[in-house]
Structure formats: C-alpha cells, structure tokens
Design an enzyme around this catalytic site. Structure first.
Site, PDB file in Angstrom:
ATOM      1  N   ARG A  82       0.829  -1.206   0.000  1.00  0.00           N
ATOM      2  CA  ARG A  82       0.000   0.000   0.000  1.00  0.00           C
ATOM      3  C   ARG A  82       0.862   1.254   0.000  1.00  0.00           C
ATOM      4  NH1 ARG A  82      -4.452   0.457   4.583  1.00  0.00           N
ATOM      5  NH2 ARG A  82      -2.646   1.109   5.809  1.00  0.00           N
ATOM      6  N   LYS A 185      -2.588   6.588   1.122  1.00  0.00           N
ATOM      7  CA  LYS A 185      -2.386   7.105   2.485  1.00  0.00           C
ATOM      8  C   LYS A 185      -1.399   8.263   2.457  1.00  0.00           C
ATOM      9  CE  LYS A 185      -2.047   4.921   7.037  1.00  0.00           C
ATOM     10  NZ  LYS A 185      -3.259   5.475   7.618  1.00  0.00           N
ATOM     11  N   GLU A 221     -15.983   6.670   4.703  1.00  0.00           N
ATOM     12  CA  GLU A 221     -15.326   6.035   5.846  1.00  0.00           C
ATOM     13  C   GLU A 221     -15.412   6.871   7.094  1.00  0.00           C
ATOM     14  OE1 GLU A 221     -11.197   5.057   5.219  1.00  0.00           O
ATOM     15  OE2 GLU A 221     -10.982   6.731   3.842  1.00  0.00           O
TER      16      GLU A 221
END
Ligand code: PLP
Ligand code: COI
Length: 341
Positions: A82, A185, A221
């Site tokens: 990620r 991220k 989210e």
C-alpha cells in the site's frame, strides 16, 4: 529482554519516545543502506517537496507480544504494497519490499523493551514514512527520497477501546475527491479531515463519518478507519474510490467469510443505516470500534445501535478472532503474522 517501566494498561494512542528509528535514502537513482538513528529529528532541504507540495505518504502497522512470549507483526507485506501504491499516486520512488521488511524487523528488535507485555491491550505501533526530501520550487516530483520507520507503544485509538462510540455524519466538509487521493495514504487527506474531526471531538463525538463527495448519498469512511455494518448474516462494507483500502477491513472480511457470514463490498447509502443490526469502525489504530450512535449533523436524525450498552455479538466475535490471531492465541490459518525471532 526487560521491558521499560510503564503503566501499559493506561497508554493512550500517541507519540512516545523510543530509543531508535531507521532511515534509508534514495539518491542518484538508488536506495542506500538502512541506517539506525537515535535522533528524533530529520535533516531535510528547506525546499523539500514533502514540505511544499505534499509528497509524503505514511503507513501504520502493529507488533504484538504474544501469549507465548513471541513477537508478531501483522501483515507487513500489505503495508509495504500500500505504501508503494501511495508512492505511485504522487510520483514518489517506491521502496523495495526487502528494504521495508528489513526496516520493520530492525526497528522492532532495536526497541524490543518498548513492546507492551501480553494482556495489557497495548501494542507497538510502527509508523513508516516516505517523503520527497530533495528540493524543487516548480511543482515537480523530488529527485531525492527518504524512507523511515519510528515506533511507539500505544493503547487504543479511541479512548473507549472496545466500548461503543458516537460518530457524526458531516456534509459540509469532504476528505477526498472522487478521483483524488482518498484511496492512498497521503498526508493531505488527513489535513483535509482535521476541521471536521476536531469539531466532532469538540461536540463530544469520537469520529466523523465522511460521505461520498459527489452525491453525499453513500457512506465513505469513518475518520481514520473503514466503516462496516452487520445485517443478519451479512458483513457489509462500502466500495468507493475515495476510501483507504483498510488491511484490517480486508482481514475482517476473510474472518467473516470463515465464520460463515456473507460479505458484501458495495455502495452503502446513508438510508441503510436504519436497517443495520451492528455498525463499527475498523483500522490498525482503531482495531474495531463498535458504534452506538450516529448523528446526521444536517438533519439531526439519530441512528442507534448497541442498545444494551455493549458491542454487538458479531462485532465481538470478529474482534476476538482478529485479536486472538494477532496475539498468538488463535491459529493463524491465513498466515498473516511474521514472527520476529
Ligand atoms: N481509513 C483511513 C483513512 C485510515 O487512515 C486508516 C488507517 O490506516 C484506515 C482506514 C484503516 O486501515 P488499516 O486497517 O490498514 O489500518
Ligand atoms: C492507522 O490505523 O494505522 C492509521 O494510520 C490511523 C492514523 C491516521 C492514526
């Protein structure tokens, strides 16, 4: 190894000075050797792209002291992958998996006395960070990068731990655009979430529930965690381009399937909140936070769960199984842990 003296059970989720961090530099087209540092500071160029143009991505993963005394790191390879997706999205140098792994193992071993003992509910949080460290004044990717990991012993992200929390739906702020960087991220997403989340805290809520930025119809989210719901025999979680693919959520989906639940990863409308039996937030820091109340800040509508004051039965089973695997109490049948010898 003797642990430091600490009130482990009262640890908050926050910065805690440990002895060492690890660093690696990309310069002249290649990554150098991993270095160990005892400084909490880094030295970067005043015109580094991380400072001006947000070329920065981070990760979060945990190491645990198991019941058998062994140290386990949960799914580091997923964090490595990620981080490189994040790097790709904002044109940074990817970090080879071997360097990421060596950094994880080295930083844990060097700080072993900070790994919270088994049974305290605390863990060692690893924070990998990749930044553009080279100078640029025009808006361009840097030509030098720095990768590092520091660690902190931490307690639960939400002070409530596994007790239910209140969250609020916001419609006057967006965290990420549909074709923006919400799926990776990068620090900018968190900067964009600050106003809404500080206001939510000031109003007595643990977190914000962000909706899709375009239609404000679907659930995205829950602050720094993914959203999931239980309805009968189903584990339901949003599918969206603007949410971070959570490794905890991915793991819970596998555990849910293994427990015989049906998993649905699809768009979830705000209206559906009326129909769910259980609702929760999940993430590395948050683990699972059951939700007992959701306020829609615009309409003042309230959705309520956990009416007996406790986490629901399915969320509890998911939590126990996940934590059991991380602590070496339950068979790691998916081979998620790396044991650090
Ligand atoms: N969503 C956001 C925005 C996050 O910052 C995090 C934390 O990493 C998560 C979800 C949960 O992801 P993970 O389970 O991989 O920690
Ligand atoms: C994590 O769960 O690892 C996170 O990164 C959340 C963090 C932003 C506190």
């Amino acid at each position: 190894m003797q642990n430091i003296d600490c009130d482990w059970k009262s640890l908050p989720f926050g910065y805690f000075k440990t002895d060492y961090n690890v660093r690696c530099y990309w310069k002249d087209g290649a990554w150098g050797k991993l270095e160990v540092s005892d400084s909490e500071y880094i030295n970067i160029h005043i015109a580094a792209t991380a400072l001006h143009y947000g070329q920065e991505a981070f990760e979060g993963l945990k190491a645990f002291r198991g019941k058998d005394g062994k140290i386990r790191v949960f799914r580091w390879e997923e964090n490595s992958k990620r981080m490189n997706h994040s790097a790709d999205a904002i044109m940074m140098q990817p970090v080879p998996k071997e360097i990421f792994k060596e950094a994880v193992i080295t930083v844990i071993k060097k700080n072993e006395k900070y790994i919270p003992p088994f049974g305290t509910g605390a863990s060692l949080y690893l924070r990998p960070l990749l930044i553009g460290s080279g100078p640029q004044v025009g808006v361009k990717p840097a030509n030098e990068y720095m990768f590092m990991i520091f660690v902190c012993p931490v307690g639960p992200y939400f002070k409530e731990g596994f007790n239910p929390v209140k969250i609020q739906i916001v419609r006057d702020y967006d965290r990420a655009a549909p074709l923006g960087t919400g799926h990776v991220k990068v620090g900018g997403n968190y900067a964009a979430s600050l106003r809404a989340s500080v206001r939510a805290h000031d109003e007595g809520f643990a977190s914000v529930l962000f909706l899709d930025a375009k239609e404000k119809k679907y659930i995205d989210e829950c602050g720094p965690a993914n959203f999931f719901a239980i309805k009968g025999n189903k584990y339901i979680t949003p599918d969206s381009n603007s949410i971070l693919p959570s490794i905890t959520n991915m793991s819970l989906r596998e555990i849910a399937k293994d427990m015989g639940l049906k998993v649905e990863c699809r768009k979830v409308t705000v209206k559906e909140l009326d129909d769910f039996d259980e609702v929760g937030a999940c993430g590395t820091a948050a683990v699972i936070s059951p939700v007992n109340k959701i306020l829609d800040r615009n309409s003042d509508k309230i959705f309520e769960y956990c009416k007996d004051g406790k986490a629901g039965p399915v969320s509890t089973k998911l939590f126990q199984r996940l934590q059991g695997i991380q602590l070496g109490e339950v068979e790691d049948k998916f081979e998620w842990n790396l044991i650090i010898e």
